[in-house]
Design a protein around this motif. Structure first.
Motif, short mmCIF file in Angstrom:
data_model
loop_
_atom_site.label_atom_id
_atom_site.label_comp_id
_atom_site.label_asym_id
_atom_site.label_seq_id
_atom_site.Cartn_x
_atom_site.Cartn_y
_atom_site.Cartn_z
N THR A 1 0.76 -1.26 0.14
CA THR A 1 -0.04 -0.01 0.05
C THR A 1 0.99 1.33 0.08
OG1 THR A 1 -1.65 -1.27 1.33
CG2 THR A 1 -1.96 1.22 1.20
N SER A 2 0.50 2.16 -0.87
CA SER A 2 1.06 3.79 -0.63
C SER A 2 1.27 4.06 0.71
CB SER A 2 0.62 4.73 -1.70
OG SER A 2 0.97 5.67 -1.48
N VAL A 3 2.55 4.68 1.06
CA VAL A 3 2.69 5.38 2.30
C VAL A 3 1.73 6.41 2.68
CG1 VAL A 3 5.02 4.43 2.42
CG2 VAL A 3 4.38 6.87 1.40
N SER A 4 1.06 7.21 1.40
CA SER A 4 0.22 8.03 1.71
C SER A 4 -1.21 7.65 1.83
CB SER A 4 0.40 9.07 0.48
OG SER A 4 -0.19 8.53 -0.55
N PHE A 5 -1.33 6.60 1.96
CA PHE A 5 -2.64 5.85 2.14
C PHE A 5 -2.90 5.41 3.55
CE2 PHE A 5 -6.02 2.94 -0.49
CZ PHE A 5 -6.94 3.57 0.36
N ASP A 6 -4.05 5.91 4.48
CA ASP A 6 -3.85 5.57 5.81
C ASP A 6 -3.98 4.07 6.14
OD1 ASP A 6 -6.69 5.08 4.86
OD2 ASP A 6 -7.22 6.19 6.54
N MET A 7 -4.38 3.16 5.17
CA MET A 7 -4.14 1.78 5.41
C MET A 7 -2.62 1.51 5.72
SD MET A 7 -6.40 0.53 2.16
CE MET A 7 -5.78 -1.10 2.08
N PHE A 8 -1.65 2.22 4.99
CA PHE A 8 -0.26 1.71 5.35
C PHE A 8 0.09 1.76 6.90
CE2 PHE A 8 4.26 3.17 5.95
CZ PHE A 8 4.73 1.73 5.44
N TYR A 9 -0.66 2.65 7.86
CA TYR A 9 -0.29 2.74 9.23
C TYR A 9 -0.78 1.19 9.69
CZ TYR A 9 -0.53 3.71 14.03
OH TYR A 9 -0.12 3.71 15.45
N LEU A 10 -1.84 0.69 9.49
CA LEU A 10 -2.11 -0.64 10.12
C LEU A 10 -1.20 -1.71 9.57
CD1 LEU A 10 -4.47 -1.92 11.47
CD2 LEU A 10 -4.95 -3.16 9.37
N GLU A 11 -0.59 -1.59 8.23
CA GLU A 11 0.35 -2.50 7.69
C GLU A 11 1.81 -2.54 8.50
OE1 GLU A 11 -1.35 -2.71 3.24
OE2 GLU A 11 0.60 -1.86 3.69
N TYR B 1 -14.18 -1.17 6.64
CA TYR B 1 -14.97 0.04 6.47
C TYR B 1 -14.40 1.15 7.49
CZ TYR B 1 -18.13 3.84 6.41
OH TYR B 1 -18.81 5.30 6.24
N GLY B 2 -14.13 2.36 7.19
CA GLY B 2 -13.73 3.47 7.93
C GLY B 2 -13.10 4.52 7.00
N PRO B 3 -13.54 5.77 7.24
CA PRO B 3 -12.86 7.08 6.68
C PRO B 3 -11.55 7.22 7.32
CG PRO B 3 -14.75 7.57 8.05
CD PRO B 3 -14.61 6.16 8.03
N THR B 4 -10.77 8.15 6.60
CA THR B 4 -9.66 8.56 7.08
C THR B 4 -9.66 9.19 8.50
OG1 THR B 4 -8.29 8.76 5.07
CG2 THR B 4 -7.38 10.19 6.71
N GLU B 5 -10.85 9.87 8.82
CA GLU B 5 -11.18 10.99 9.73
C GLU B 5 -11.37 10.05 11.05
OE1 GLU B 5 -12.02 13.37 6.37
OE2 GLU B 5 -12.17 11.17 6.78
N THR B 6 -11.61 8.61 11.05
CA THR B 6 -11.79 7.78 12.12
C THR B 6 -10.80 6.81 12.26
OG1 THR B 6 -13.31 6.35 10.94
CG2 THR B 6 -14.41 8.22 11.88
N THR B 7 -9.45 6.95 11.91
CA THR B 7 -8.42 6.10 12.03
C THR B 7 -8.59 4.97 11.23
OG1 THR B 7 -8.03 7.20 14.18
CG2 THR B 7 -6.53 5.22 13.73
N PRO C 1 -32.44 2.83 5.93
CA PRO C 1 -31.43 3.51 5.54
C PRO C 1 -31.19 4.98 6.24
CG PRO C 1 -32.81 3.66 3.81
CD PRO C 1 -33.40 2.76 4.70
N GLY C 2 -29.85 5.52 6.51
CA GLY C 2 -29.64 6.76 6.94
C GLY C 2 -28.24 7.17 6.89
N ASN C 3 -27.66 8.18 7.41
CA ASN C 3 -26.39 8.67 7.38
C ASN C 3 -25.44 8.04 8.50
OD1 ASN C 3 -27.08 11.14 5.47
ND2 ASN C 3 -28.38 11.63 7.32
N ILE C 4 -24.33 7.59 8.15
CA ILE C 4 -23.52 6.92 8.91
C ILE C 4 -22.55 7.89 9.65
CG2 ILE C 4 -21.71 5.04 9.35
CD1 ILE C 4 -22.69 3.88 6.62
N PHE C 5 -22.52 7.76 11.04
CA PHE C 5 -22.09 8.74 11.98
C PHE C 5 -21.29 7.62 12.86
CE2 PHE C 5 -25.05 11.79 10.62
CZ PHE C 5 -24.49 12.94 11.09
N ILE C 6 -19.86 8.12 13.17
CA ILE C 6 -18.93 7.18 13.91
C ILE C 6 -18.34 7.92 15.14
CG2 ILE C 6 -16.84 5.71 13.60
CD1 ILE C 6 -17.20 5.32 10.62
#
Length: 575
Positions: A184-194, A280-286, A326-331
């Motif tokens: 995974t690219s280092v600029s992609f937050d998935m890299f942190y987990l790796e 699933y998870g956006p950058t804003e929730t680690t 269905p509705g808006n997903i809040f984390i």
């Protein structure tokens, strides 16, 4: 426990165990710890009271990992960038904060950054990690596409990182013998987990270098060679990887996320993985907020929340929806990021406090629409707004439009993203109103300008001219009309391509490779010097083209097509 203290504990337990493998170079925990201490000492000499982060733009390798660990030692947020990042984007990030810039001399286009302190490293002395109570709240910053045309910095907290490591260490049973492979690219937050989970547990990280990560054929070969216990990838990457893996080869533990997982791909992966988990998870929730272990082929649900995480499905009035609605997903919970850097208005808009006794702290409004089914599992439905996921990266159309309208000859622009259904690719299309009526589009020149401003994943695959952009009665851009026009254009192109499978394109050169290309793109008027990608060839089509091409030229590798993307360049070694 912060990541760096977990790494220190692992190094103390098994100092001679292998922490990092890059090509044929193996680095022990003791050696990596020693290098990181040296680098931290050198960075400390460059820092001053205004330094609020350290930007790392280095090749994938030992130096990158030691530099990254050095930032953890110093308690200063790091900002990871791929060495292929557009120079204009690097300058925007540097202008947004008082950060140091580290770079590799081979990436010379970054070395002349005005006003940037350039850190160079040499061995000096060991430095101990900062006490757990002292480091800055942010562990790292990731820059995503921003609605103002500027990259948007997300400050991710140590608290969220620690929770992620603890959750996935348990989920994956990631002990000291665990082997991860990172592509995974280092600029992609998935890299942190790796890197964080293996190095916090005493495992081994197999880090592919930049050349290897740019070739799905090479990634597949490394997977079969290294036999990692855990591999993480996006659906788009996996669709390209599967054709290069041996039919009887299977993943041990496979993590998939970053964009919707289609049912067909879920079924294919279920047959190719001993253990499969959709995330699933956006950058804003680690990195990741939910996980779903798939036990039924075709299941593409996104799961239940990881530890110390809350998921809310709300209507537009922020009232909680019932199961199945269905509705808006809040984390909410430990993973919620600190802020958007230097953007308090957007921070206040997206990170909010929800009323209720069972809600603690702030929640992040993802902009995604989903539902919780009768089994209590979160289902992703679609994205609301002008943000999209393309190849795992989040794209804001406004940033692409801003870059297009800076291009010479462009008077106005609009961008449409046709989202795939999880099994098909998403496609970015640019509509351009030129300065002069009837003026043609020089796609090569426009792509060249965009490459200085945008990530490669943000550049439209197709460009179409338009006399006037469509607007609604309210004076807003008519997105529905643009989407309809775009779908019509794509269908016309697909019709032409389907016809070319049995007949050469009009005015096309009589060349066997162009005939093969005609299975995937419009080859009308194509020359031997036309760039495949500028003609609209996608990454998944590139895999199929390569596999067909190998029947004529067995020695051509996938990377050759990326490095020499014209017929003349590709065949030059054979002349």
């Amino acid at each position: 426990m912060h990541f760096i203290h977990a790494f220190e504990a692992a190094a103390k337990r098994t100092p001679q165990a292998i922490a990092l493998v890059v090509n044929d170079q193996s680095i022990s925990y003791a050696r990596l710890q020693h290098m990181a201490g040296h680098y931290a000492q050198q960075l400390a000499h460059k820092m001053d009271a205004k330094t609020d982060g350290i930007l790392l733009c280095l090749p994938r390798g030992v130096e990158l990992m030691a530099s990254l660990l050095a930032c953890h030692y110093l308690g200063v947020p790091y900002i990871p960038l791929d060495i292929c990042t557009a120079p204009g984007r690097v300058m925007k990030i540097l202008a947004a904060s008082s950060c140091l810039l580290t770079y590799d001399s081979r990436a010379g286009h970054i070395g002349g950054a005005d006003g940037a302190d350039v850190a160079t490293f040499s061995a000096v002395a060991q430095i101990k990690p900062v006490p757990a109570e002292n480091p800055a709240p942010a562990a790292y910053r990731i820059y995503t596409s921003g609605s103002t045309g500027e990259p948007k910095g997300v400050s991710v907290a140590h608290r969220g990182c620690s929770n992620l490591i603890n959750s996935f260490s348990r989920l994956l049973e990631a002990g000291g013998e665990t082997r991860w492979l990172s592509a995974t690219s280092v600029s992609f937050d998935m890299f942190y987990l790796e890197y964080a989970v293996p190095l916090a547990n005493g495992g081994t990280l197999f880090l592919l270098d930049d050349a290897q990560t740019h070739s799905v054929q090479e990634i597949a070969w490394q997977l079969m060679r290294c036999q990692p216990d855990i591999f993480q990838s996006t659906p788009s990457m996996l669709k390209c990887l599967l054709p290069y893996l041996q039919d009887d080869w299977r993943f041990n533990r496979l993590l998939v996320g970053g964009e919707p997982l289609g049912r067909q791909l879920s079924a294919r992966l279920s047959a190719r993985a001993r253990w499969l988990c959709n995330l699933y998870g956006p950058t804003e929730t680690t990195v990741w907020s939910t996980a779903h272990v798939i036990t039924r082929a075709g299941d593409n649900r996104i799961g239940r929340p990881i530890d110390h995480t809350q998921i809310k499905i709300l209507d537009d009035a922020r009232r909680e929806m019932k199961a199945g609605e269905p509705g808006n997903i809040f984390i909410g919970g430990a993973g919620v990021a600190l802020e958007y850097l230097n953007n308090p208005a957007l921070t206040a808009e997206k990170f909010i406090a929800l009323p209720g006794e069972q809600t603690e702290g702030r929640f992040y409004d993802t902009g995604d629409i989903g539902l919780i089914d009768a089994e209590g599992v979160l289902n992703y439905l679609y994205r609301d707004g002008d943000f999209y996921k393309v190849s795992g990266y989040r794209i804001d159309c406004a940033e692409v439009v801003d870059a297009l309208e800076k291009c010479a000859g462009v008077a106005a622009a609009a961008v449409v993203v046709l989202e795939g259904d999880g099994d098909d690719e998403s496609v970015i299309v640019g509509w351009l109103k030129m300065d002069k009526p009837g003026q043609g589009i020089d796609t090569g020149a426009i792509r060249q300008e965009l490459e200085n401003e945008l990530g490669h994943y943000m550049i439209p695959r197709y460009f179409y001219p338009i006399d006037d952009l469509p607007y609604s009665i309210s004076g807003k851009l008519d997105k529905k009309a643009l989407i309809t026009m775009t779908k019509t254009k794509i269908k016309e192109m697909e019709h032409i391509v389907m016809g070319q499978k049995n007949a050469p394109g009009k005015d096309a050169l009589n060349h066997p490779l162009i005939d093969i290309l005609g299975h995937y793109i419009n080859i009308d008027g194509m020359s031997l010097n036309d760039n495949f990608f500028h003609r609209g060839l996608s990454s998944i089509q590139l895999v199929s083209f390569h596999l067909e091409l190998k029947q004529l030229y067995p020695d051509i590798n996938f990377h050759d097509l990326c490095a020499r993307p014209t017929i003349n360049l590709l065949l030059a070694p054979y002349h």
